[in-house]
Scaffold this motif. Structure first.
Motif, PDB file in Angstrom:
ATOM      1  N   VAL A 274      53.920 -14.709 112.418  1.00 11.36           N
ATOM      2  CA  VAL A 274      54.544 -13.881 113.475  1.00 11.36           C
ATOM      3  C   VAL A 274      53.470 -13.269 114.369  1.00 11.36           C
ATOM      4  O   VAL A 274      53.598 -13.239 115.614  1.00 11.36           O
ATOM      5  N   LEU A 275      52.388 -12.784 113.768  1.00  9.74           N
ATOM      6  CA  LEU A 275      51.333 -12.160 114.552  1.00  9.74           C
ATOM      7  C   LEU A 275      50.663 -13.161 115.482  1.00  9.74           C
ATOM      8  O   LEU A 275      50.389 -12.860 116.658  1.00  9.74           O
ATOM      9  N   SER A 276      50.404 -14.377 114.986  1.00 12.52           N
ATOM     10  CA  SER A 276      49.774 -15.392 115.853  1.00 12.52           C
ATOM     11  C   SER A 276      50.703 -15.778 116.988  1.00 12.52           C
ATOM     12  O   SER A 276      50.246 -16.022 118.127  1.00 12.52           O
ATOM     13  N   LEU A 295      44.663 -20.502 118.033  1.00 17.01           N
ATOM     14  CA  LEU A 295      45.846 -19.853 117.468  1.00 17.01           C
ATOM     15  C   LEU A 295      46.902 -20.878 117.049  1.00 17.01           C
ATOM     16  O   LEU A 295      47.592 -20.694 116.034  1.00 17.01           O
ATOM     17  N   ALA A 296      47.032 -21.975 117.831  1.00 18.58           N
ATOM     18  CA  ALA A 296      47.979 -23.030 117.451  1.00 18.58           C
ATOM     19  C   ALA A 296      47.547 -23.693 116.152  1.00 18.58           C
ATOM     20  O   ALA A 296      48.377 -24.021 115.280  1.00 18.58           O
ATOM     21  N   LEU A 297      46.218 -23.897 115.986  1.00 17.00           N
ATOM     22  CA  LEU A 297      45.704 -24.466 114.738  1.00 17.00           C
ATOM     23  C   LEU A 297      45.977 -23.521 113.574  1.00 17.00           C
ATOM     24  O   LEU A 297      46.348 -23.956 112.473  1.00 17.00           O
ATOM     25  N   LEU A 298      45.804 -22.207 113.843  1.00 14.33           N
ATOM     26  CA  LEU A 298      46.097 -21.220 112.804  1.00 14.33           C
ATOM     27  C   LEU A 298      47.567 -21.275 112.403  1.00 14.33           C
ATOM     28  O   LEU A 298      47.900 -21.228 111.209  1.00 14.33           O
ATOM     29  N   ALA A 299      48.452 -21.393 113.383  1.00 14.68           N
ATOM     30  CA  ALA A 299      49.889 -21.456 113.088  1.00 14.68           C
ATOM     31  C   ALA A 299      50.221 -22.710 112.270  1.00 14.68           C
ATOM     32  O   ALA A 299      51.027 -22.665 111.337  1.00 14.68           O
ATOM     33  N   GLU A 303      51.875 -22.970 108.544  1.00  9.51           N
ATOM     34  CA  GLU A 303      53.049 -23.778 108.225  1.00  9.51           C
ATOM     35  C   GLU A 303      52.758 -24.732 107.059  1.00  9.51           C
ATOM     36  O   GLU A 303      53.599 -24.928 106.168  1.00  9.51           O
ATOM     37  N   ARG A 304      51.540 -25.340 107.068  1.00 11.84           N
ATOM     38  CA  ARG A 304      51.189 -26.248 105.971  1.00 11.84           C
ATOM     39  C   ARG A 304      51.081 -25.489 104.664  1.00 11.84           C
ATOM     40  O   ARG A 304      51.478 -25.970 103.615  1.00 11.84           O
ATOM     41  N   MET A 305      50.545 -24.252 104.751  1.00  6.61           N
ATOM     42  CA  MET A 305      50.430 -23.427 103.551  1.00  6.61           C
ATOM     43  C   MET A 305      51.814 -23.067 103.029  1.00  6.61           C
ATOM     44  O   MET A 305      52.052 -23.074 101.816  1.00  6.61           O
ATOM     45  N   GLN A 306      52.726 -22.769 103.926  1.00  4.64           N
ATOM     46  CA  GLN A 306      54.097 -22.478 103.500  1.00  4.64           C
ATOM     47  C   GLN A 306      54.746 -23.708 102.855  1.00  4.64           C
ATOM     48  O   GLN A 306      55.436 -23.593 101.837  1.00  4.64           O
ATOM     49  N   ALA A 307      54.482 -24.900 103.425  1.00 11.23           N
ATOM     50  CA  ALA A 307      55.025 -26.125 102.843  1.00 11.23           C
ATOM     51  C   ALA A 307      54.427 -26.391 101.463  1.00 11.23           C
ATOM     52  O   ALA A 307      55.109 -26.851 100.536  1.00 11.23           O
ATOM     53  N   LEU A 308      53.133 -26.091 101.320  1.00 13.33           N
ATOM     54  CA  LEU A 308      52.477 -26.285 100.034  1.00 13.33           C
ATOM     55  C   LEU A 308      53.058 -25.348  98.982  1.00 13.33           C
ATOM     56  O   LEU A 308      53.309 -25.756  97.843  1.00 13.33           O
ATOM     57  N   ILE A 309      53.293 -24.113  99.379  1.00  8.77           N
ATOM     58  CA  ILE A 309      53.890 -23.154  98.452  1.00  8.77           C
ATOM     59  C   ILE A 309      55.290 -23.599  98.052  1.00  8.77           C
ATOM     60  O   ILE A 309      55.674 -23.539  96.869  1.00  8.77           O
ATOM     61  N   LEU A 424      46.369 -39.515 101.229  1.00 10.04           N
ATOM     62  CA  LEU A 424      45.423 -40.529 101.721  1.00 10.04           C
ATOM     63  C   LEU A 424      44.925 -40.236 103.124  1.00 10.04           C
ATOM     64  O   LEU A 424      44.062 -40.939 103.635  1.00 10.04           O
ATOM     65  N   SER A 425      45.475 -39.220 103.748  1.00  9.74           N
ATOM     66  CA  SER A 425      45.023 -38.881 105.103  1.00  9.74           C
ATOM     67  C   SER A 425      44.770 -37.389 105.188  1.00  9.74           C
ATOM     68  O   SER A 425      45.133 -36.624 104.291  1.00  9.74           O
ATOM     69  N   SER A 426      44.165 -37.000 106.255  1.00 11.15           N
ATOM     70  CA  SER A 426      43.883 -35.582 106.454  1.00 11.15           C
ATOM     71  C   SER A 426      45.190 -34.801 106.521  1.00 11.15           C
ATOM     72  O   SER A 426      46.141 -35.204 107.192  1.00 11.15           O
ATOM     73  N   ARG A 427      45.225 -33.677 105.785  1.00 14.50           N
ATOM     74  CA  ARG A 427      46.451 -32.886 105.778  1.00 14.50           C
ATOM     75  C   ARG A 427      46.759 -32.330 107.177  1.00 14.50           C
ATOM     76  O   ARG A 427      47.900 -32.087 107.521  1.00 14.50           O
ATOM     77  N   ASP A 428      45.706 -32.140 107.995  1.00 14.20           N
ATOM     78  CA  ASP A 428      45.945 -31.631 109.348  1.00 14.20           C
ATOM     79  C   ASP A 428      46.617 -32.685 110.209  1.00 14.20           C
ATOM     80  O   ASP A 428      47.351 -32.368 111.140  1.00 14.20           O
ATOM     81  N   ASP A 429      46.361 -33.985 109.894  1.00  9.92           N
ATOM     82  CA  ASP A 429      46.917 -35.048 110.732  1.00  9.92           C
ATOM     83  C   ASP A 429      48.406 -35.211 110.497  1.00  9.92           C
ATOM     84  O   ASP A 429      49.187 -35.293 111.447  1.00  9.92           O
ATOM     85  N   LYS A 430      48.830 -35.278 109.241  1.00 15.73           N
ATOM     86  CA  LYS A 430      50.226 -35.610 108.943  1.00 15.73           C
ATOM     87  C   LYS A 430      51.005 -34.453 108.318  1.00 15.73           C
ATOM     88  O   LYS A 430      52.211 -34.550 108.157  1.00 15.73           O
ATOM     89  N   GLY A 431      50.318 -33.415 107.917  1.00 20.60           N
ATOM     90  CA  GLY A 431      51.032 -32.277 107.351  1.00 20.60           C
ATOM     91  C   GLY A 431      51.476 -32.497 105.920  1.00 20.60           C
ATOM     92  O   GLY A 431      52.350 -31.770 105.422  1.00 20.60           O
TER      93      GLY A 431
END
Length: 474
Positions: A274-276, A295-299, A303-309, A424-431
Motif C-alpha cells: 500500500v505504501l509503495s 517502486l514497481a520492482l518493489l511492488a 506480490e511474489r512474497m505474498q504468493a510464496l507465503i 527453472l527460470s528467474s522468479r522475477d521473470d515468471k513469478g
C-alpha cells in the motif's frame, strides 16, 4: 518102454507088478499082462502127449505173458525215459530260475543298498537344512503334545541340552499361558504368523511370530510349530512409533510455525504494498522514471512474497488438515479451474474427451489441475499456445496428462522440478514460487498415485499423474 518104466517111481512099479501078476519092471508075465502092458504103453504115450501138449500150451502162455510183460516193461521204460527227460528239463528250468532268482536278488540287494544310501544322504541333507533354518521348529505329537524333534535354532532358544527338550510338553516352552488349551487340538483354531510368547529355560519371555502346520506321517498326526524371535522387530517398532510420534509432533509444530509466520508476514507486506502504491501515485513526478521503476520492482517483489507465503500455507495444510472426500465430476471441476485461471487469448486450454468421476477432496484435486495448467500458461513461449488435458484407463488407475507446446524441460531437471522452491527460470521473470509442482506431487502421492514428466526441449512438456479408480472414503 524100458526108459518109460525106469522113469516111474519104485512104489508105482511094485503095484503094477501085483496087478498084472508079473514083473512089470522086467516085462515078463502072461499074455494078458502083455496086452495090458501094451495098452498101458499106449495110454502112457497118450498121457505123455497130452502132458507135452499141455506143457507146450503152458509154455506158449508163459511166452505170451512174457511178451506182454516185455511190452509193458518197454512201455514203462519209455514212460520212465519220458519222465526222466521231463525231470531233466524241470531241473534245468529250476536251475535257470534259481540263477535268475540269484541275479534278481543281487539286483534287489544292490537297489536296496543304493536306496539306503540315497535315503541316508537325503536324511542327512534334510537334517542339515532342518538345523540350518534360522527359525525355531518343534515337531509335536498332536495327541500327547510332546516334542518329538527340534532343530538347532529351537534348542538354542530354549537354552537346554537337546535330551532335556525332546519328550517335554510343547507348552512348557511355547505359549505357556495356553497350557491345556491348545489352539489347534483343543480350540480348533489355526495359528498362522500369530504373535505368541516363548519361555526360555531361565524364565525369560521372548516375543515370537508362530505358525503351526498339521501334518501326518506313518498314520500318526503331528504339529509342525515354527517360530521366529521378534525381539529386535518389537524394539524397532517401538523406536519407530516413538520417532513417528516425535515426527508428527515436529511436523505439527512446523505447520503451526509456518502458519503463524506466514500470517504475521502478510500484514507488513500488505503495508509495504500500500505504501509503495501511495508513493508511486503521489510522488511519481518527483521520483522520475527510475524511481517509479524501482517502486514497481518493489511492488512485484511484494506480490511474489505474498504468493510464496500463500504457497507455503497451502503446502503446510496438506499435512495439518485431512481432506473431505466426495464424488467429483472432473468435467465440471476442470471448467471451473479454467474459468478461474482466465488464460490469455493466445493460449487455448482444451479437454480431450470426457473425464471420469473420482472420489477425492475437491480442493486438493483442484489444486493439482490448477498448478499444472497455470504453469503451462505462465511458461508458454509460443505465439499460439495450446494446453491439452486428457485421461485414459491404466489398469486399476486413471492416468491423466496435461500437455503443452511450451519451451520444454531438459531431462536432467525431471526430478528437481518436483522439489520444494525449485524453479527453472528467474522468479522475477515468471513469478513462480517453486511450490506448485511440490504440492501436486504431495497430493497425488497421498492418494496412492504417482506423478512424472516427459518433455522435449523446444516442443513442449507433458505432466502425467495416476489416480486409483476405487478408493474408500477417508
Amino acid at each position: 518102454m524100458g526108459s518109460s518104466m525106469a522113469a516111474l517111481p519104485h512104489t508105482l512099479r511094485m503095484r503094477l507088478d501085483r496087478i498084472y501078476a508079473c514083473s512089470y519092471s522086467s516085462g515078463k508075465g502072461s499074455t494078458m499082462a502083455q496086452r495090458r502092458q501094451q495098452d498101458w504103453k499106449a495110454n502112457d504115450k497118450a498121457i505123455g502127449d497130452r502132458g507135452l501138449q499141455e506143457a507146450m500150451e503152458c509154455l506158449s502162455r508163459q511166452a505170451r505173458e512174457l511178451a506182454r510183460a516185455n511190452a509193458h516193461a518197454a512201455e514203462l521204460m519209455a514212460q520212465l525215459e519220458q519222465a526222466n527227460d521231463a525231470l531233466q528239463q524241470e531241473i534245468a528250468a529250476r536251475k535257470a530260475a534259481e540263477q535268475q532268482l540269484r541275479q534278481l536278488n543281487a539286483q534287489i540287494e544292490a537297489k536296496v543298498r543304493q536306496q539306503t544310501e540315497e535315503l541316508a544322504a537325503a536324511k542327512q541333507r534334510l537334517d542339515t537344512i532342518f538345523n540350518a533354518i534360522l527359525t525355531g521348529v518343534f515337531i509335536v505329537d498332536e495327541q500327547t503334545h510332546m516334542i518329538v524333534d527340534a532343530n538347532a535354532w529351537a534348542i538354542a532358544m530354549v537354552g537346554l541340552p537337546r535330551e532335556q527338550v525332546i519328550g517335554k510338553i510343547c507348552h512348557r516352552f511355547v505359549c505357556p499361558a495356553e497350557q491345556g488349551r491348545c489352539p489347534i487340538t483343543d480350540l480348533g483354531q489355526t495359528v498362522d504368523r500369530s504373535e505368541r510368547v516363548f519361555l526360555r529355560a531361565d524364565g525369560t519371555q521372548v516375543p515370537i511370530i508362530k505358525t503351526v502346520t498339521p501334518t501326518c506321517w506313518q498314520g500318526r498326526r503331528y504339529l509342525v510349530e515354527s517360530f521366529l524371535d521378534i525381539t529386535d522387530l518389537k524394539q524397532a517398532q517401538q523406536r519407530q512409533a516413538e520417532l513417528v510420534e516425535q515426527l508428527t509432533k515436529t511436523n505439527r509444530q512446523l505447520g503451526e510455525f509456518a502458519y503463524v509466520v506466514s500470517h504475521d508476514l502478510k500484514a507488513p507486506l500488505r503495508g509495504i504494498k500500500v505504501l509503495s502504491d501511495w508513493i508511486t501515485k503521489d510522488y511519481a513526478q518527483r521520483l522520475g522514471p527510475d524511481g517509479c521503476q524501482q517502486l514497481a520492482l518493489l511492488a512485484s517483489r511484494v506480490e511474489r512474497m505474498q504468493a510464496l507465503i500463500d504457497g507455503i500455507l497451502q503446502y503446510s495444510r496438506l499435512d495439518r488438515q485431512e481432506g473431505q472426500d466426495e464424488q467429483i465430476d472432473l468435467n465440471e471441476l476442470l471448467a471451473q479451474v479454467i474459468d478461474l485461471l482466465a488464460p490469455p487469448g493466445h493460449i487455448e486450454v482444451k479437454v480431450d474427451g470426457p473425464l471420469p468421476t473420482i472420489l477425492a477432496d475437491k480442493t486438493r484435486i483442484g489444486q493439482v489441475f490448477q498448478n499444472l495448467i497455470s504453469n503451462a500458461i505462465r511458461y508458454m513461449d509460443k505465439p499460439q499456445g495450446t494446453v491439452l488435458v486428457r485421461c485414459q484407463e491404466d489398469g486399476d488407475y486413471w492416468r491423466f496428462a496435461v500437455s503443452d507446446n511450451g519451451p520444454g524441460i531438459e531431462a536432467r531437471y525431471f526430478e528437481k522440478i518436483f522439489q520444494l522452491f525449485q524453479t527453472l527460470s528467474s522468479r522475477d521473470d515468471k513469478g513462480g514460487t517453486g511450490i506448485g509442482l511440490a504440492v501436486v506431487k504431495k497430493v497425488i502421492e497421498q492418494y496412492g498415485g504417482r506423478v512424472w514428466v516427459e518433455s522435449e526441449v523446444g516442443k513442449g512438456s507433458t505432466f502425467f499423474f495416476t489416480f486409483p479408480k476405487a478408493r474408500r472414503p477417508s
